[in-house]
Design a protein around this motif. Structure first.
Motif, PDB file in Angstrom:
ATOM      1  N   LEU A 324       0.833  -1.206   0.000  1.00  0.00           N
ATOM      2  CA  LEU A 324       0.000   0.000   0.000  1.00  0.00           C
ATOM      3  C   LEU A 324       0.867   1.256   0.000  1.00  0.00           C
ATOM      4  N   LEU A 325       1.945   1.210   0.783  1.00  0.00           N
ATOM      5  CA  LEU A 325       2.845   2.365   0.847  1.00  0.00           C
ATOM      6  C   LEU A 325       3.556   2.567  -0.489  1.00  0.00           C
ATOM      7  N   ASP A 326       3.949   1.473  -1.117  1.00  0.00           N
ATOM      8  CA  ASP A 326       4.607   1.519  -2.420  1.00  0.00           C
ATOM      9  C   ASP A 326       3.698   2.226  -3.435  1.00  0.00           C
ATOM     10  N   ASN A 327       2.418   1.851  -3.411  1.00  0.00           N
ATOM     11  CA  ASN A 327       1.470   2.503  -4.320  1.00  0.00           C
ATOM     12  C   ASN A 327       1.324   3.983  -4.003  1.00  0.00           C
ATOM     13  N   ALA A 328       1.183   4.284  -2.705  1.00  0.00           N
ATOM     14  CA  ALA A 328       0.988   5.679  -2.305  1.00  0.00           C
ATOM     15  C   ALA A 328       2.166   6.527  -2.798  1.00  0.00           C
ATOM     16  N   VAL A 329       3.368   5.992  -2.654  1.00  0.00           N
ATOM     17  CA  VAL A 329       4.562   6.721  -3.101  1.00  0.00           C
ATOM     18  C   VAL A 329       4.535   6.901  -4.620  1.00  0.00           C
ATOM     19  N   LYS A 330       4.194   5.807  -5.337  1.00  0.00           N
ATOM     20  CA  LYS A 330       4.214   5.836  -6.799  1.00  0.00           C
ATOM     21  C   LYS A 330       3.167   6.776  -7.383  1.00  0.00           C
ATOM     22  N   PHE A 331       1.966   6.695  -6.803  1.00  0.00           N
ATOM     23  CA  PHE A 331       0.847   7.404  -7.433  1.00  0.00           C
ATOM     24  C   PHE A 331       0.569   8.766  -6.804  1.00  0.00           C
ATOM     25  N   THR A 332       1.581   9.331  -6.175  1.00  0.00           N
ATOM     26  CA  THR A 332       1.467  10.690  -5.650  1.00  0.00           C
ATOM     27  C   THR A 332       2.597  11.521  -6.272  1.00  0.00           C
ATOM     28  N   PRO A 333       2.247  12.650  -6.878  1.00  0.00           N
ATOM     29  CA  PRO A 333       3.283  13.488  -7.483  1.00  0.00           C
ATOM     30  C   PRO A 333       4.255  13.993  -6.422  1.00  0.00           C
ATOM     31  N   GLU A 334       5.432  14.357  -6.845  1.00  0.00           N
ATOM     32  CA  GLU A 334       6.504  14.784  -5.929  1.00  0.00           C
ATOM     33  C   GLU A 334       5.996  15.743  -4.855  1.00  0.00           C
ATOM     34  N   GLY A 335       6.563  15.584  -3.666  1.00  0.00           N
ATOM     35  CA  GLY A 335       6.236  16.498  -2.566  1.00  0.00           C
ATOM     36  C   GLY A 335       4.877  16.229  -1.938  1.00  0.00           C
ATOM     37  N   GLY A 336       4.389  15.000  -2.046  1.00  0.00           N
ATOM     38  CA  GLY A 336       3.070  14.670  -1.510  1.00  0.00           C
ATOM     39  C   GLY A 336       3.096  14.342  -0.029  1.00  0.00           C
ATOM     40  N   ARG A 337       1.906  14.088   0.525  1.00  0.00           N
ATOM     41  CA  ARG A 337       1.785  13.718   1.931  1.00  0.00           C
ATOM     42  C   ARG A 337       1.209  12.312   2.017  1.00  0.00           C
ATOM     43  N   ILE A 338       1.895  11.464   2.769  1.00  0.00           N
ATOM     44  CA  ILE A 338       1.431  10.085   2.958  1.00  0.00           C
ATOM     45  C   ILE A 338       1.361   9.812   4.454  1.00  0.00           C
ATOM     46  N   GLU A 339       0.220   9.290   4.902  1.00  0.00           N
ATOM     47  CA  GLU A 339       0.067   9.069   6.332  1.00  0.00           C
ATOM     48  C   GLU A 339      -0.418   7.648   6.623  1.00  0.00           C
ATOM     49  N   ALA A 391      -3.919  -7.219  -5.637  1.00  0.00           N
ATOM     50  CA  ALA A 391      -4.544  -8.558  -5.622  1.00  0.00           C
ATOM     51  C   ALA A 391      -3.925  -9.390  -4.497  1.00  0.00           C
ATOM     52  N   ILE A 392      -2.615  -9.307  -4.369  1.00  0.00           N
ATOM     53  CA  ILE A 392      -1.936 -10.044  -3.307  1.00  0.00           C
ATOM     54  C   ILE A 392      -2.359  -9.498  -1.935  1.00  0.00           C
ATOM     55  N   ALA A 393      -2.372  -8.163  -1.814  1.00  0.00           N
ATOM     56  CA  ALA A 393      -2.758  -7.543  -0.543  1.00  0.00           C
ATOM     57  C   ALA A 393      -4.153  -7.990  -0.120  1.00  0.00           C
ATOM     58  N   LYS A 394      -5.055  -8.028  -1.072  1.00  0.00           N
ATOM     59  CA  LYS A 394      -6.430  -8.408  -0.748  1.00  0.00           C
ATOM     60  C   LYS A 394      -6.511  -9.862  -0.279  1.00  0.00           C
ATOM     61  N   HIS A 395      -5.865 -10.746  -1.049  1.00  0.00           N
ATOM     62  CA  HIS A 395      -5.911 -12.159  -0.672  1.00  0.00           C
ATOM     63  C   HIS A 395      -5.264 -12.401   0.683  1.00  0.00           C
ATOM     64  N   LEU A 396      -4.137 -11.746   0.928  1.00  0.00           N
ATOM     65  CA  LEU A 396      -3.456 -11.921   2.213  1.00  0.00           C
ATOM     66  C   LEU A 396      -4.341 -11.430   3.359  1.00  0.00           C
ATOM     67  N   THR A 397      -4.935 -10.250   3.171  1.00  0.00           N
ATOM     68  CA  THR A 397      -5.790  -9.687   4.216  1.00  0.00           C
ATOM     69  C   THR A 397      -6.946 -10.637   4.516  1.00  0.00           C
ATOM     70  N   GLN A 398      -7.559 -11.135   3.464  1.00  0.00           N
ATOM     71  CA  GLN A 398      -8.692 -12.050   3.667  1.00  0.00           C
ATOM     72  C   GLN A 398      -8.255 -13.339   4.347  1.00  0.00           C
ATOM     73  N   ALA A 399      -7.074 -13.818   3.976  1.00  0.00           N
ATOM     74  CA  ALA A 399      -6.580 -15.050   4.595  1.00  0.00           C
ATOM     75  C   ALA A 399      -6.349 -14.857   6.096  1.00  0.00           C
ATOM     76  N   MET A 400      -6.152 -13.601   6.512  1.00  0.00           N
ATOM     77  CA  MET A 400      -5.968 -13.329   7.936  1.00  0.00           C
ATOM     78  C   MET A 400      -7.284 -12.957   8.612  1.00  0.00           C
ATOM     79  N   GLY A 401      -8.388 -13.093   7.889  1.00  0.00           N
ATOM     80  CA  GLY A 401      -9.693 -12.770   8.472  1.00  0.00           C
ATOM     81  C   GLY A 401      -9.992 -11.281   8.463  1.00  0.00           C
ATOM     82  N   GLY A 402      -9.302 -10.558   7.625  1.00  0.00           N
ATOM     83  CA  GLY A 402      -9.520  -9.113   7.565  1.00  0.00           C
ATOM     84  C   GLY A 402     -10.210  -8.682   6.287  1.00  0.00           C
ATOM     85  N   THR A 403     -10.451  -7.375   6.178  1.00  0.00           N
ATOM     86  CA  THR A 403     -11.036  -6.825   4.957  1.00  0.00           C
ATOM     87  C   THR A 403     -10.190  -5.634   4.521  1.00  0.00           C
ATOM     88  N   ILE A 404     -10.253  -5.343   3.226  1.00  0.00           N
ATOM     89  CA  ILE A 404      -9.517  -4.188   2.713  1.00  0.00           C
ATOM     90  C   ILE A 404     -10.452  -3.353   1.849  1.00  0.00           C
TER      91      ILE A 404
END
Ligand SMILES: Nc1ncnc2c1ncn2[C@@H]1O[C@H](COP(=O)(O)OP(=O)(O)O)[C@@H](O)[C@H]1O
Ligand SMILES: [Mg+2]
Length: 423
Positions: A324-339, A391-404
Motif C-alpha cells: 500500500l505504501l509503495d502505491n501511495a509513493v508511486k501514485f502521488t506526485p513529488e512532494g506529496g503527503r502520505i500518512e 490482488a496479493i494484498a487483498k488475498h493476504l488480508t482475507q486469509a488473515m480474516g480481515g477486509t480491505i
C-alpha cells in the motif's frame, strides 16, 4: 385430469348398473338401490368419502360391497397420485435448473420457478408459447428444434441486458409409439462459469504479455552486445544496466505470481498471532522511506503504541502495508503527503494508508484489486509495478480474516483501509 376420466367411467358404469338393477328388482330392494345410485353419483362428483349401505347378504348387499370396495380403491389411488404429484412439484421447484415441459405444438404444459426466474417469464407461463411468455427468440427456436429432432438438442442461449447471462439448454422430444407428444427442456445458468473462464483466459494472456515484454528487451540488448555492442564500453555499460533492470522486473513479476498463486490456493503459510501494529507499521515505513524521500514526500506515522493487538501474520501484514505504501509513493506526485494511521473500531483495528496523490477514477475503483488491473494501463505501467500488488494484498488480508477497502477522489488522493480482528 388423468384420474377424472377413469373415475367418471367407473362412476357412470356404477350408476347405470345400479339403476338397471333397480329397475329389474321389485320395490323392496329398489329403495336401497336408489341410495346406492345416489352414493355412486356423489362419488363421481368428487365426494370420495361417501359409501353405499352394505347391510344384509342378498344380491343388493353384494353389489353395494363391491361398489364400496371400488370406491376404497379409487380413493387410495387418488391419494397416491396426489402424493406423487406433490413430490414431483417439490423436486421441480427445488431445482436450480429451469425445467419446461411442452405439448407437441410447443405450448408450455409445465414450468418450474427457476425457469420463470432465468427467463424473467411473464405469468401465466402454462398454456402459452415460450416466445409469448419469455420474449427470447432463441428459446422458442430451441424448443421447436427439439420437437423436430430425433436426438437431444443442446443450445447456448445468451440473454442480453444488464446481467449478461448465458444459459445452457438441453432439450429432447418425448416420443410415444413413434409419435412426438411433447418436449422437455432443462436450463442451466452458466454465466458464472463463463465469467471464470474469461478471467482465466485473460490471466494467461496477461501473464504471457507481461513476461514477454522484459524478455524481448533482454534478448534485444544482449544480441546488440553480442553483435559488436561490446566494443563501445560506455554503450555496453548502459545496455547491461537496462538488461539488469528488465531481469529485475521479470524476477519481481515471477515472485508476485508465485505469491499470488500460493495465497489463492490457500497454500501460503499464514501464522496468526497477536501482533502490535505499531511495530509492523514502523518497519514498513522504514522500507518505504527511501522511495518516499526520493520523491520528497512527507511520510508520517500515527499508530498509537497502546492500541489493542490484532490477530494477524506479522510478515504478511507487513507485506500488505508495504504494498500500500509503495502505491501511495508511486501514485502521488513529488512532494506529496502520505500518512499511516490506526484506530480501534468495535472489536477490530483499522489501519489506514492515506495519500494526496492522483486518485482513482470511479469507473476503475471496482477493479483495482483484480490481477493485473491498472488504471490507464500506460500511465501506471511506467511506474514499473506488476499490477499484482493489490490482488496479493487483498488475498493476504482475507486469509488473515480481515477486509480491505479503498476510497478515492481523482486529483485529491486515496485512502486504503485494512480492518483486522483484535487479538
Ligand atoms: N494510492 C493509489 N493512488 C492511485 N492509484 C492507485 C493507488 N494504489 C493503487 N492504485 C491503482 O491501482 C492499480 C493496481 O495497483 P497494484 O495492484 O498495486 O499494481 P501496481 O502497483 O503494480 O501498478 C495501480 O496500477 C493504480 O492504477
Ligand atoms: Mg502496487
Amino acid at each position: 385430469e388423468e384420474i377424472r376420466g377413469p373415475i367418471l367411467v367407473a362412476a357412470l358404469l356404477s350408476v347405470v348398473l345400479a339403476a338397471g338393477i333397480g329397475w329389474v328388482v321389485a320395490r323392496g330392494p329398489a329403495r336401497r338401490l336408489e341410495a346406492m345410485a345416489r352414493a355412486a353419483s356423489d362419488f363421481a362428483g368428487g365426494r370420495t368419502a361417501v359409501r353405499a349401505e352394505a347391510g344384509g347378504d342378498d344380491e343388493v348387499a353384494v353389489l353395494a360391497r363391491s361398489l364400496n370396495r371400488m370406491a376404497d380403491e379409487l380413493q387410495e389411488r387418488l391419494v397416491l397420485l396426489e402424493r406423487e404429484r406433490s413430490q414431483l412439484r417439490t423436486v421441480l421447484e427445488g431445482m436450480v435448473e429451469g425445467v419446461v415441459l411442452t405439448d407437441p405444438t410447443g405450448r408450455i404444459l409445465l414450468a418450474n420457478d427457476a425457469f420463470r426466474r432465468i427467463f424473467n417469464a411473464q405469468l401465466p407461463v402454462e398454456g402459452r408459447r415460450p416466445l409469448e411468455t419469455a420474449r427470447v427468440p432463441a428459446l422458442q427456436e430451441a424448443i421447436e428444434s427439439a420437437l423436430e429432432a430425433d436426438e437431444p438438442v443442446t443450445r447456448e442461449i445468451a440473454l442480453g441486458g444488464a446481467q449478461d447471462k448465458v444459459i445452457q439448454a438441453s432439450l429432447a422430444s418425448i416420443r410415444e409409439s413413434g409419435e412426438t407428444v411433447g418436449a422437455v427442456a432443462v436450463f442451466h445458468d452458466v454465466s458464472e462459469l463463463k465469467r471464470l473462464e474469461r478471467v482465466r483466459r485473460e490471466f494467461v494472456a496477461n501473464v504471457s504479455h507481461e513476461l514477454r515484454t522484459p524478455l524481448t528487451a533482454i534478448k534485444g540488448y544482449a544480441e546488440t552486445l553480442r553483435d559488436g555492442g561490446l566494443r563501445d564500453p560506455e554503450t555496453a555499460a548502459e545496455f547491461v544496466r537496462v538488461i539488469h533492470r528488465h531481469a529485475e522486473r521479470l524476477r519481481a513479476l515471477i515472485e508476485d505470481l508465485l505469491d499470488l498463486a500460493a495465497v489463492e490456493q490457500g497454500e501460503a503459510r499464514i501464522d496468526l498471532a497477536p501482533v502490535a501494529l505499531r511495530d509492523v507499521a514502523t518497519q514498513a515505513e522504514a522500507v518505504a522511506r527511501p522511495a518516499a524521500a526520493g520523491k520528497r514526500h512527507t511520510l508520517t506515522l500515527d499508530v498509537p503504541g497502546d492500541l489493542p493487538r490484532v490477530l494477524a501474520d506479522r510478515d504478511r501484514l507487513g507485506q500488505v502495508l508495504i504494498n500500500l505504501l509503495d502505491n501511495a509513493v508511486k501514485f502521488t506526485p513529488e512532494g506529496g503527503r502520505i500518512e499511516v494511521s490506526a484506530r480501534p473500531s468495535s472489536g477490530r483495528v483499522v489501519l489506514s494508508v492515506k495519500d494526496n496523490g492522483v486518485g482513482i477514477p470511479p469507473e476503475d475503483i471496482g477493479r483495482i484489486f483484480e490481477r493485473f488491473y491498472r488504471v490507464g494501463r500506460s500511465r501506471d505501467r511506467r511506474e514499473g509495478g506488476t499490477g499484482l500488488g493489490l490482488a496479493i494484498a487483498k488475498h493476504l488480508t482475507q486469509a488473515m480474516g480481515g477486509t480491505i477497502e479503498v476510497e478515492s477522489r481523482p486529483g485529491s488522493g486515496t485512502t486504503f483501509r485494512v480492518s483486522l480482528p483484535a487479538a
